[in-house]
Scaffold this active site. Structure first.
Site, mmCIF file in Angstrom:
data_model
loop_
_atom_site.group_PDB
_atom_site.id
_atom_site.type_symbol
_atom_site.label_atom_id
_atom_site.label_comp_id
_atom_site.label_asym_id
_atom_site.label_seq_id
_atom_site.Cartn_x
_atom_site.Cartn_y
_atom_site.Cartn_z
ATOM 1 N N MET A 196 -7.123 41.052 46.342
ATOM 2 C CA MET A 196 -5.711 41.067 45.987
ATOM 3 C C MET A 196 -5.547 41.329 44.500
ATOM 4 S SD MET A 196 -2.656 40.852 46.873
ATOM 5 C CE MET A 196 -1.199 40.907 45.885
ATOM 6 N N PRO A 197 -4.650 42.205 44.150
ATOM 7 C CA PRO A 197 -4.350 42.416 42.739
ATOM 8 C C PRO A 197 -3.618 41.219 42.128
ATOM 9 C CG PRO A 197 -3.611 44.274 44.067
ATOM 10 C CD PRO A 197 -3.973 43.169 45.012
#
Length: 141
Positions: free
Chosen positions: A12-13
């Site tokens: 996940m960013p």
């Protein structure tokens, strides 16, 4: 190419969302953040349930973004997104820019001229999710 075909299982960013203070209600800020999250899931194939966002409001005059000679007119509705991520392709990044502009305009009314997006790469060794551990490197994730 559709957003669905760009999926790739990745971490996940971390997304920083910077806006001008008092331009949006708490509900509007949440809708903005939720819409960004939906695009991260759809375009960057972020794992469901992973969400790392920091929303920061700046006093008027403290978010200074000129048009870089492109003739882009900006307003105080400006949104600056910084996306720290791992391993996304150029194609995914281009789809991210287009998807964010389109979906934020649809969901929140944000003009695409008031959206700036910067994507930066990092690696698994650049993360600790807490407890003083490097979870990616130590096999926890």
């Amino acid at each position: 190419m559709t957003e669905a075909t760009l999926h790739r299982r990745s971490a996940m960013p971390l997304v920083r969302i910077d806006v001008v203070e008092a331009r949006r209600t708490p509900e509007e800020l949440r809708l903005l953040a939720d819409t960004v999250q939906e695009v991260m899931l759809d375009v960057f194939a972020a794992p469901p349930g992973d969400r790392y966002q920091v929303v920061t409001e700046h006093r008027p005059g403290q978010l200074i973004c000129e048009d870089t000679g492109l003739g882009i007119e900006r307003t105080d509705d400006l949104v600056v997104l910084q996306v720290f991520q791992q391993g996304r392709s150029e194609e995914q990044k281009r789809a991210l820019y287009a998807g964010l502009a389109r979906r934020l305009e649809q969901a929140t009314g944000l003009s695409p001229s008031d959206l700036i997006v910067s994507v930066a790469a990092n690696t698994r060794e650049d993360w600790s999710f807490g407890l003083g551990r490097a979870q990616f490197l130590e096999g926890d994730l």
